[in-house]
Write a protein that holds these residues in place. Structure first.
Motif, PDB file in Angstrom:
ATOM      1  N   LEU A  43      67.519 -60.448   3.247  1.00 56.48           N
ATOM      2  CA  LEU A  43      66.495 -62.220   2.571  1.00 56.48           C
ATOM      3  C   LEU A  43      65.663 -61.655   2.066  1.00 56.48           C
ATOM      4  O   LEU A  43      64.779 -60.384   1.719  1.00 56.48           O
ATOM      5  CB  LEU A  43      66.527 -62.803   4.015  1.00 56.48           C
ATOM      6  CG  LEU A  43      65.297 -62.735   3.940  1.00 56.48           C
ATOM      7  CD1 LEU A  43      65.127 -63.745   5.852  1.00 56.48           C
ATOM      8  CD2 LEU A  43      65.252 -61.506   6.074  1.00 56.48           C
ATOM      9  N   LEU A  44      64.577 -61.748   0.828  1.00 58.94           N
ATOM     10  CA  LEU A  44      63.833 -62.735   0.527  1.00 58.94           C
ATOM     11  C   LEU A  44      62.875 -63.301   1.397  1.00 58.94           C
ATOM     12  O   LEU A  44      63.503 -64.649   1.704  1.00 58.94           O
ATOM     13  CB  LEU A  44      63.524 -63.576  -0.536  1.00 58.94           C
ATOM     14  CG  LEU A  44      62.226 -63.354  -1.464  1.00 58.94           C
ATOM     15  CD1 LEU A  44      61.913 -62.062  -1.920  1.00 58.94           C
ATOM     16  CD2 LEU A  44      63.069 -63.808  -2.927  1.00 58.94           C
TER      17      LEU A  44
ATOM     18  N   ILE B 298      63.762 -57.752   2.810  1.00 61.39           N
ATOM     19  CA  ILE B 298      64.454 -56.568   3.761  1.00 61.39           C
ATOM     20  C   ILE B 298      65.704 -57.409   4.534  1.00 61.39           C
ATOM     21  O   ILE B 298      66.397 -58.221   4.411  1.00 61.39           O
ATOM     22  CB  ILE B 298      63.285 -56.341   5.001  1.00 61.39           C
ATOM     23  CG1 ILE B 298      63.124 -55.871   5.653  1.00 61.39           C
ATOM     24  CG2 ILE B 298      63.328 -58.291   5.458  1.00 61.39           C
ATOM     25  CD1 ILE B 298      63.074 -54.299   5.599  1.00 61.39           C
ATOM     26  N   GLY B 299      66.155 -55.889   5.579  1.00 60.11           N
ATOM     27  CA  GLY B 299      67.836 -56.721   6.071  1.00 60.11           C
ATOM     28  C   GLY B 299      67.209 -56.826   7.843  1.00 60.11           C
ATOM     29  O   GLY B 299      66.994 -55.959   7.786  1.00 60.11           O
ATOM     30  N   LEU B 300      67.493 -57.859   7.664  1.00 57.39           N
ATOM     31  CA  LEU B 300      67.416 -57.872   9.753  1.00 57.39           C
ATOM     32  C   LEU B 300      68.338 -57.923  10.155  1.00 57.39           C
ATOM     33  O   LEU B 300      69.584 -57.982   9.876  1.00 57.39           O
ATOM     34  CB  LEU B 300      66.459 -59.616   9.406  1.00 57.39           C
ATOM     35  CG  LEU B 300      65.025 -59.453   8.791  1.00 57.39           C
ATOM     36  CD1 LEU B 300      65.009 -61.274   9.552  1.00 57.39           C
ATOM     37  CD2 LEU B 300      64.528 -58.992  10.018  1.00 57.39           C
TER      38      LEU B 300
ATOM     39  N   ALA C 246      63.340 -73.343   4.273  1.00 57.26           N
ATOM     40  CA  ALA C 246      63.892 -72.238   2.920  1.00 57.26           C
ATOM     41  C   ALA C 246      62.127 -71.228   3.484  1.00 57.26           C
ATOM     42  O   ALA C 246      61.299 -70.647   2.835  1.00 57.26           O
ATOM     43  CB  ALA C 246      63.259 -72.466   1.739  1.00 57.26           C
ATOM     44  N   ALA C 247      62.791 -70.483   4.416  1.00 49.69           N
ATOM     45  CA  ALA C 247      61.730 -69.834   5.476  1.00 49.69           C
ATOM     46  C   ALA C 247      62.126 -68.566   4.450  1.00 49.69           C
ATOM     47  O   ALA C 247      61.042 -67.417   4.395  1.00 49.69           O
ATOM     48  CB  ALA C 247      62.084 -69.286   6.770  1.00 49.69           C
ATOM     49  N   GLY C 248      63.047 -68.088   3.359  1.00 52.38           N
ATOM     50  CA  GLY C 248      63.273 -67.261   2.667  1.00 52.38           C
ATOM     51  C   GLY C 248      64.441 -67.391   2.335  1.00 52.38           C
ATOM     52  O   GLY C 248      65.031 -68.613   2.171  1.00 52.38           O
ATOM     53  N   VAL C 249      64.873 -66.664   0.934  1.00 51.14           N
ATOM     54  CA  VAL C 249      65.845 -66.784   0.328  1.00 51.14           C
ATOM     55  C   VAL C 249      67.448 -65.826   0.663  1.00 51.14           C
ATOM     56  O   VAL C 249      66.910 -64.646   1.427  1.00 51.14           O
ATOM     57  CB  VAL C 249      65.539 -66.559  -1.127  1.00 51.14           C
ATOM     58  CG1 VAL C 249      66.808 -66.646  -1.182  1.00 51.14           C
ATOM     59  CG2 VAL C 249      64.732 -67.241  -2.204  1.00 51.14           C
ATOM     60  N   PHE C 250      68.222 -66.606   1.727  1.00 50.82           N
ATOM     61  CA  PHE C 250      69.014 -65.810   3.051  1.00 50.82           C
ATOM     62  C   PHE C 250      69.755 -65.183   1.545  1.00 50.82           C
ATOM     63  O   PHE C 250      70.827 -66.803   1.574  1.00 50.82           O
ATOM     64  CB  PHE C 250      69.488 -66.214   3.934  1.00 50.82           C
ATOM     65  CG  PHE C 250      68.253 -66.898   5.012  1.00 50.82           C
ATOM     66  CD1 PHE C 250      67.958 -66.033   5.295  1.00 50.82           C
ATOM     67  CD2 PHE C 250      67.372 -68.206   4.656  1.00 50.82           C
ATOM     68  CE1 PHE C 250      66.934 -66.449   6.558  1.00 50.82           C
ATOM     69  CE2 PHE C 250      66.221 -68.826   5.661  1.00 50.82           C
ATOM     70  CZ  PHE C 250      66.044 -67.433   6.442  1.00 50.82           C
TER      71      PHE C 250
END
Lengths: 333, 313, 523, 321, 267
Positions: free
Chosen positions: C285-286, C421-423, C483-487
């Motif tokens: 995600l961004l 990052i990749g979670l 929209a916590a991030g761009v998944f």
């Protein structure tokens, strides 16, 4: 006395930027067996090139382009590289001006003497060492056994020059070329070295070709002297002739410009101008541009060496005219 | 002796500066080793606990004194990451890096000396020009690029390199040799270029010295003059350069170990920096500095003894 | 898991460190593509001809500890999966299989777990495993004696009892739906001290030798309780941190199995190799720092979501090998996965511009994307995003930092604007989504939504699976809509092996299972 | 004392050789006293290592003495204010042996000659230009040489530039350190003549350092002979050359190679000692053919043996009278 | 012959690079950062003379823009190295004594650190970007400048013309800047030219490791990094930046040698 070395009309050229520059022009000298023959001249006159070309040690860019050098009647120029190598150090040896730089700094004194012995004699290291120590003693090196393992820089200039001489005479050559052997040394040391050279000549009857710019040394040492100027020999004669009856204007000028006690209080004579560089050398008499007597002819045609007395040759159009030299003598008194 | 002592003292001072710099440098960098070890999900309490365990809660000065005391007796502490003495970790990896550096040096010497002599002897001739062009190109190609190219040619196309196939010398010398040959070559190439150029210059310089004319006038053979007289003098300054470049060789192996996947010093160092494994990084950098400085010192001293001219001054 | 696909850099060790407390949680992972191994298993070869031989597996990093209680690195657990087992064991579908426990029972209040141990389980030293060994191992993890749990997933354990050699009873302090995944943790012989030198487990392979920085060698456990398994006599895990090196070693035949190979490399391989790829339960995600301007404005976050073209990233960066996602959960966990969110924000430049204008940034703005330099994949993604955002007038600058710096500044310090990052996923969806709880320590996105906090607090203790699924899907929706991030995607992982190798199985967790692998023509 | 320009009293200069744990002092000049009268030329001779160049540099203000006093026109230099010292730099000039290395190769001739004026802040640019032209004329160089670089000139021309540069500040004292030893005989005489005429024209005082005894003889009024940092004999030229009293002087003079040398030279044994181990007693005694027992233990002092002739030798008292 | 060869070849290469550098400000065939995923990894053709990269960007354009990065890094770090080098080298060489000893030990310490490691540390401390890269590499070049200038000073300091200048009453500043520094200029130019190429090399290595120039700014090292994975699929992408890098280093090395040869009267 017989001839040991004769240089016949040797001309040496230098290749520079595709130009052929004349370093030595038409040099002829004959050296008799057992004599000390001097070549005197100012820096750049070609005296070292001449002595180096006897053993083909001149810089690679310089070539003997004509003439011949005969040693004991054999042409040096026609010898193969290998033959020449065999002669170097054995028949003809050399001593150079700057003993410090002429000795290899990273090899011991002993090694450098043994090396020349072993190069010419097929003997063991031990025997060679014995000979080397003898030679070292002969040239007046104290504590020879210890000095044997010293490096050149551990010795003083005088001692270094003695080592050079030891190397040069280690194989008992017939002919010794000493190129400004004392120029780098102090007067008292110079006296010692000159003394040593005289002794070597006396004991081994070695012929010595002595090259120097110092007229005093020449006068002290030589039997005969050749005066060089700008790549040419301008005068040859016995030492007495050169000193007592210098006949070439250059020789005279040189003699007069040396400060001596009797000249004190008077201005010295000085030859005007400078020695022409290789590029500036023209046809005609090389000294013409600085000569008080020069006339048109001097600039256009080359004078030849002419006999003025027995064993006294001068290369000047005026050499035969007594009155001119008289006039000349007056011109600066 | 005096000289040796003086040089040693100043080397030790240099080393001290390095030690302080290393220590400070790695403390300034952001990144907490405890955090890195524990990862992102760790609770602050866990991090704090580990920090305590690792002694990271002490003041910088205390930490330094503690560490420096250890360094004095060659005890670099324990790796944070591996919980093993740093020295034994270093010892383990040293084999590869030293073999690599040693092979690189051997290759460099064996290639560069003949090339340097040839270039000097044929100064301005075709061979010299060829060697000059070669050395220029050797200098210009980046080492990592060279490593990749060597792999592409000898690995992918000719299948001569076995990447990752390193085994310790004690196990299989042939395989170890095979695994190290190409990386050592990659390190050696720029070094060869430097040495050849340097040797050529000093040889030419030496050839102009009066003693060469003396040697000639003694009736020595050209080969004797070249090898016995000139080379010996020419090599003296070359040794200095070679010594100075020892650091470069180590740095070279640092990069090349990555490219060829050799379990050496450099690879451990780079991971240790990433991990903020302070004791390990500090230990390794200090070790590198000790080696580099010692080599320089030895070169300085041997230079002294090799060159009789300055020995007595 | 962040242990994704570091394409070609040597810094791999660092990658692994992000992974903490990897839990083998029971969950539904469906892996349709893994059926190849199933077919192989039904092949014509007899069981006997399958046995024997050895393989070399490339792993990118050194092990941190051999002792499973100490090991933190995912890279270590990946290997140790073959040596150690817990009461339960994850399967390829993401579910839990009985391992050392043949069955278990949970009390109605959800606080008491009773496990019955399988007969005839022997440690590699020949000793028979009893409930004492289980209690010893788990008490250590729970820190029952020290008061400090070694593993956070055991923090909830109140006490462990062993009424007899076959029974283990674990009491929890409070209700926790995810606890069952904790008992996949390794079991070692009681009071065994040399685990870090010669680890002893019960798994299909026995430890033989470990050379630091070089390799770990294991051999067949002949006494394994599943008969006929494993097939291979010997497995070497060779540490090859450099991707190029590993790639060459694979081509030269030095290694047989190369997990996590870069796609473009796999594509270059000639015949003789087989590559399989799968989602890996990872969410790229961004991430926005939801607290800082302008990302504290929902319209800005949404505008960027509209501007980013995920398909293009998948195509350009992952070379097509990635599954588009819409929230912070991978489709691997299909049971919990909310499949309505992938296209919540279809690429729409105009809409993005409009949102920006509404948020008060008609002319766009500038910001920084901080990416860890160890992950070229994320750096590449950042490059594409920068390019895409230019179209809506937003100027992004990439700042790639070292991993340690990223952890310190972005993850812990939360001092950043955006990051890619990749979670890493776990098997339990709550564990994955819990970072969005406003008070969570690891909520580095500074995300805050009371609705979400509530939904997740229910999911934490809910034992009824259907209710839990509803909660989890709702949570995903809230995160996506806010929209916590761009998944972006769950990037696939590739495993390449020689085509003589059969039976390789992929898991939705970070493990290499060699027990099912066999050679076509073993020598 | 009106006509005294420089008085040197007990001048000492040690070079320090820094070792790690100790500092070794190497004496280059020890306990030298002498006078320089206005308008005279004092010759300084000696072998390399005798300290003559160091003494020249001490008097030429290139070096500071370790001990001892230098008085210039009656005033001790060490007591001077910095203002006075700066003026002193004008009054005392030093001409280097190697003109090539003493002239900045990157500057043009005009710049080289002008520079001292700029440093001393004398004159306007136009004035300075004129002075430079005058000076070029004075030393016998054409104005066309203004824009030449030093490597384009011959040795003699370079030395002329060196002299011009020293003279542009109109100094009172010129220390000439082997000014002609790098030159060929024919050029040497030009420079010597130039120096002589300049001395007359500007009433210059010269300190003339050379290893060439003929040149020193020609140039000097009085001569000091140095050996291992000391003056061992000081006398008028004629006295010194005709009746040298010190054995070293005798050796020096007799060693001058000439055509038809008078008798055999006095040969000294061995070579000059190094500054690290100067012999006890008379520093010449290991080399001296006349050395007696006392020479080994007692250091002779410089005494006036004949009028104006100072000698430092135990034997001179016996021989000299 | 060889002298001129170095100078002419090096000069020609550098001239060419400068030309590319200047042109790159006004014209590149395609937008350097414009991605077009459809066009990824196209082999060189008439439209894309050096092909495209994995994002479909034009390799030629990026190579051309890369000269800007290289020149900024090379030039910037040389300026830093030069300024500090002059300061340190002058102080150490001119004044000597304990100051010299201290400064030289510092320089030694800096040298004992493998250069790339130093740059790595610096870049880590202060986040990687072009400014920090320039500073880090600049610091790396300080030792060589300091040493060259120091040795030039030590050599010149003992020359008679410096002593002569002092004898006229020149101030230290005048001696340093008027007499000594101009005489060390040729060796400084040579060092600068060699440092320039070293700087570019180190930048490439750093960027190759992902720590130097940040994407999407084109840097040859960065491009090599990105290209490496496609070595077999798209060799042009790997070859082009490597070739440019080699060419640049070669050019400046040759130029440096050429300048040195010009001032070398001994041969």
């Amino acid at each position: 006395m017989s001839e040991i070395l004769s240089i016949h009309h040797v001309t040496v050229h230098l290749e520079q930027n595709r130009r052929k520059l004349t370093v030595l022009s038409d040099i002829s000298i004959t050296v008799q067996k057992g004599e000390i023959f001097g070549i005197v001249g100012e820096s750049g006159c070609g005296k070292s090139v001449l002595s180096n070309s006897i053993l083909d040690l001149q810089p690679k860019k310089m070539r003997v382009s004509s003439g011949d050098i005969l040693f004991e009647g054999q042409s040096m120029l026609k010898k193969s590289k290998h033959q020449l190598q065999k002669m170097r150090g054995k028949e003809i040896s050399m001593i150079f001006q700057n003993p410090m730089s002429s000795l290899n700094p990273s090899l011991t004194v002993g090694y450098q003497i043994v090396e020349i012995i072993r190069a010419h004699q097929n003997i063991s290291k031990k025997e060679a060492k014995g000979i080397a120590i003898d030679v070292m003693k002969k040239v007046g090196l104290p504590r020879a056994e210890q000095l044997f393992y010293d490096y050149p820089h551990q010795l003083s200039g005088g001692m270094q020059q003695r080592v050079m001489i030891a190397i040069a005479i280690a194989c008992q050559p017939k002919f010794l070329i000493a190129d400004e052997p004392t120029t780098a040394l102090d007067v008292t040391i110079q006296a010692q070295i000159l003394h040593l050279l005289k002794e070597i000549r006396r004991e081994q009857n070695t012929t010595i070709l002595l090259i120097s710019h110092d007229l005093g040394v020449m006068g002290d040492m030589c039997d005969r002297i050749a005066v060089m100027y700008a790549g040419e020999i301008v005068e040859i004669g016995t030492t007495a002739q050169i000193f007592e009856n210098p006949s070439h204007p250059y020789t005279k000028g040189l003699m007069e410009s040396i400060p001596t006690p009797d000249k004190k209080g008077n201005p010295l004579y000085s030859i005007p101008g400078n020695v022409p560089s290789l590029q500036e050398r023209m046809g005609g008499c090389p000294f013409a541009s600085r000569c008080h007597l020069a006339i048109d002819m001097c600039f256009t045609s080359k004078p030849q060496l002419k006999k003025v007395a027995k064993a006294h040759d001068v290369s000047c159009f005026f050499s035969e005219m007594e009155e001119v030299s008289f006039e000349y003598a007056k011109s600066f008194s | 002796m005096d000289y040796v002592l003086k040089k040693t003292v100043s080397s030790l001072f240099t080393l001290f500066v390095v030690i302080v710099l290393v220590f400070l440098a790695f403390r300034i960098i952001p990144g907490n080793p405890a955090n890195i070890i524990l990862g992102v999900e760790a609770t602050p309490a866990q991090v704090e606990e580990l920090e305590q365990k690792l002694g990271l809660d002490q003041t910088l000065f205390e930490q330094f004194i503690h560490w420096f005391k250890g360094v004095l007796v060659l005890d670099f502490g324990e790796s944070l990451r591996f919980s093993e003495p740093v020295l034994s970790l270093i010892h383990e990896r040293m084999g590869v890096t030293f073999s690599l550096a040693f092979m690189a040096i051997v290759i460099t010497i064996f290639v560069s000396i003949p090339l340097g002599i040839i270039a000097a002897n044929y100064k301005g001739k075709f061979l010299d020009v060829l060697i000059s062009i070669g050395t220029q190109i050797g200098l210009a190609i980046p080492s990592f690029w060279m490593g990749i190219i060597l792999i592409m040619i000898f690995g992918l196309m000719l299948h001569l390199i076995s990447v990752g196939g390193y085994v310790p010398w004690s196990e299989n010398p042939l395989r170890a040799f095979k695994a190290l040959l190409f990386p050592a070559t990659a390190i050696a190439i720029p070094q060869i270029a430097i040495l050849v150029r340097y040797l050529r210059t000093t040889m030419i310089e030496q050839l102009n010295f009066d003693y060469v004319r003396t040697a000639k006038s003694k009736g020595l053979k050209d080969s004797t003059i070249l090898l016995k007289h000139v080379l010996k003098n020419a090599l003296i300054p070359v040794i200095t350069i070679a010594g100075l470049n020892f650091g470069a060789i180590l740095a070279g192996s640092l990069v090349i170990e990555q490219v060829y996947a050799l379990p050496g010093f450099g690879r451990m160092l780079i991971t240790a920096i990433g991990d903020r494994d302070f004791p390990l990084v500090q230990g390794m950098v200090v070790m590198i500095a000790i080696i580099a400085i010692t080599v320089n010192l030895l070169v300085d001293i041997s230079y002294r003894y090799l060159d009789p001219k300055i020995k007595l001054k | 898991m962040t242990t994704f696909n570091v394409k070609r850099k040597p810094w791999l060790l660092a990658i692994l460190l992000l992974t903490v407390n990897l839990l083998l949680l029971s969950a539904c992972g469906s892996s349709n593509k893994a059926d190849e191994s199933e077919k192989d298993r039904k092949g014509t070869q007899t069981e006997k001809s399958k046995t024997g031989g050895s393989v070399v597996v490339a792993i990118p990093q050194d092990l941190d500890y051999l002792d499973p209680n100490l090991a933190e690195a995912a890279g270590t657990r990946e290997v140790m999966f073959n040596i150690f087992e817990g009461l339960l064991k994850a399967n390829t579908e993401g579910g839990l299989d009985p391992a050392i426990a043949e069955s278990y029972d949970i009390s109605d209040d959800g606080l008491t777990y009773t496990f019955t141990i399988r007969d005839g389980v022997k440690f590699h030293n020949g000793q028979t495993l009893t409930s004492k060994d289980v209690a010893y191992s788990y008490a250590k993890l729970a820190g029952l004696k020290t008061g400090k749990p070694l593993s956070s997933s055991f923090a909830n354990v109140k006490k462990i009892e062993t009424p007899d050699d076959k029974t283990v009873v674990i009491q929890l302090k409070e209700k926790e739906a995810a606890f069952i995944t904790a008992v996949t943790a390794s079991i070692i012989p009681a009071n065994y001290k040399d685990s870090n030198k010669t680890p002893i487990g019960t798994g299909p392979f026995k430890f033989v030798e470990y050379k630091k920085g070089q390799s770990l060698i294991v051999e067949k456990n002949k006494d394994y309780y599943v008969k006929g398994i494993p097939y291979l006599d010997k497995v070497e895990f060779r540490i090859v941190p450099d991707q190029e090196a590993a790639f060459l070693a694979l081509q030269s035949g030095e290694i047989d199995i190369y997990p996590r190979i870069a796609t473009e490399k796999a594509e270059q391989l000639a015949t003789g190799f087989k590559t399989i790829s799968n989602e890996q339960n990872l969410v790229q995600l961004l991430a926005f720092n939801n607290k800082v301007k302008p990302f504290n404005h929902i319209k800005v976050r949404q505008a960027i979501n509209y501007a980013v073209n995920k398909d293009e990233i998948i195509k350009g960066v992952a070379l097509g090998k990635g599954t588009k996602i819409g929230s912070n959960l991978s489709p691997v966990l299909s049971k919990y996965y909310n499949n309505e969110l992938e296209d919540l924000y279809p690429t729409d430049t105009e809409k993005a511009k409009k949102f920006l204008k509404e948020a008060g940034y008609p002319n766009g703005f500038e910001f920084t994307i901080t990416v860890p330099s160890v992950y070229p994949f994320h750096v590449d993604t950042a490059q594409v995003i920068v390019n895409q955002l230019e179209k809506i007038g937003v100027k992004a600058k990439i700042e790639s930092v070292e991993w340690g710096v990223w952890l310190e500044r972005v993850y812990n310090g939360r001092d950043y604007e955006t990051t890619i990052i990749g979670l890493d996923g776990k098997l339990d969806p709550f564990e994955i989504l819990s970072r969005y709880i406003s008070t969570a320590d690891n909520n580095f996105l500074n995300f805050k939504d009371p609705k979400l906090d509530k939904v997740l607090s229910n999911a934490k203790v809910e034992i009824d699976e259907n209710k839990r699924i509803t909660d989890i899907k709702e949570a995903q929706k809230i995160i996506a809509e806010d929209a916590a991030g761009v998944f972006i995607m769950d990037p696939h992982t590739n495993v390449t092996f020689k085509d003589t190798i059969k039976g390789y199985k992929t898991y939705p967790i970070y493990v290499q299972d060699l027990s099912s692998v066999y050679l076509d023509h073993p020598q | 004392m009106q006509n005294l320009l420089v008085e040197v009293e007990n001048l000492k200069k040690n070079y320090t050789h820094r070792k790690l744990y100790k500092i070794q002092e190497l004496p280059a000049v020890s306990d030298v006293s002498l006078l320089l009268r206005k308008g005279e030329t004092l010759g300084l001779v000696g072998e390399s290592g005798s300290g003559k160049s160091t003494l020249g540099q001490l008097i030429g203000q290139l070096l500071d003495p370790t001990e001892g006093i230098v008085l210039f026109e009656g005033q001790a230099i060490e007591d001077m204010t910095s203002q006075q010292r700066k003026r002193l730099k004008k009054d005392i000039q030093y001409v280097f042996q190697d003109a090539y290395s003493s002239l900045n190769p990157r500057h043009k001739v005009s710049k080289l000659i002008e520079e001292p004026l700029i440093i001393q802040k004398i004159g306007t640019p136009a004035e300075r230009k004129e002075w430079v032209n005058d000076m070029l004329n004075e030393i016998g160089l054409d104005k066309s040489y203004r824009d030449a670089y030093i490597h384009e000139l011959s040795g003699g021309q370079r030395q002329r530039i060196g002299i011009a540069r020293a003279l542009i500040l109109k100094p009172k004292l010129l220390v000439l350190d082997e000014p002609v030893s790098a030159l060929d005989v024919s050029v040497q005489s030009q420079i010597l003549n130039l120096l002589k005429s300049l001395q007359q024209k500007y009433q210059l005082t010269y300190m003339f350092i050379s290893h060439d005894l003929n040149v020193v003889h020609y140039m000097s009024d009085r001569i000091a002979v140095m050996y291992l940092g000391e003056i061992i004999e000081l006398a008028n030229v004629n006295d010194l050359y005709e009746h040298p009293l010190h054995p070293y002087t005798k050796a020096l003079i007799s060693a001058i190679p000439t055509y038809k040398r008078q008798g055999e030279p006095v040969l000294l044994k061995g070579e000059i000692a190094s500054a690290t181990d100067i012999p006890n007693g008379c520093s010449l005694h290991p080399r001296c053919p006349f050395a007696t027992e006392i020479c080994q233990f007692e250091k002779p002092v410089l005494e006036e043996v004949n009028q104006g002739q100072y000698v430092s030798c135990h034997l001179s008292r016996i021989n000299g009278q | 012959m060889l002298k001129k060869f170095n100078l002419v070849t090096g000069g020609a290469i550098v001239l060419f690079l400068i030309l590319v550098f200047i042109v790159s400000f006004f014209y590149v065939p395609h937008n350097v950062n414009q991605m077009n995923i459809e066009n990824r990894l196209i082999a060189p053709n008439h439209n894309y003379l050096l092909g495209t990269d994995n994002f479909g960007r034009d390799v030629l354009s990026r190579i051309m823009k890369g000269t800007q990065t290289a020149f900024i890094v090379g030039g910037g770090s040389v300026i830093i190295g030069l300024l500090f080098g002059i300061l340190i080298g002058t102080t150490a060489g001119y004044f000597g004594g304990w100051m010299d000893e201290l400064l030289m030990r510092m320089i030694d310490a800096l040298l004992a650190f493998p250069g790339i490691l130093l740059a790595l540390i610096l870049v880590t401390i202060f986040q990687p970007n072009i400014e920090v890269t320039v500073i880090a590499i600049g610091i790396m070049t300080i030792p060589s400048f300091s040493r060259v200038i120091r040795s030039g000073f030590i050599k010149c300091k003992q020359m008679d013309f410096v002593r002569a200048a002092r004898n006229f009453g020149s101030s230290h500043l005048r001696i340093i800047f008027h007499h000594i520094l101009p005489n060390t200029v040729s060796s400084i130019i040579v060092t600068a030219s060699l440092s320039f190429s070293t700087a570019i090399l180190v930048e490439a290595a750093l960027s190759y490791l992902g720590l130097g120039i940040q994407p999407p700014d084109p840097s040859w090292g960065r491009m090599l990094n990105e290209a490496q994975g496609f070595a077999k699929l798209a060799p042009w992408y790997t070859l082009a930046p490597g070739f440019m890098l080699t060419l640049t280093i070669l050019g400046f090395n040759l130029l440096g040698d050429g300048i040195r040869d010009l001032h070398d009267f001994s041969e």
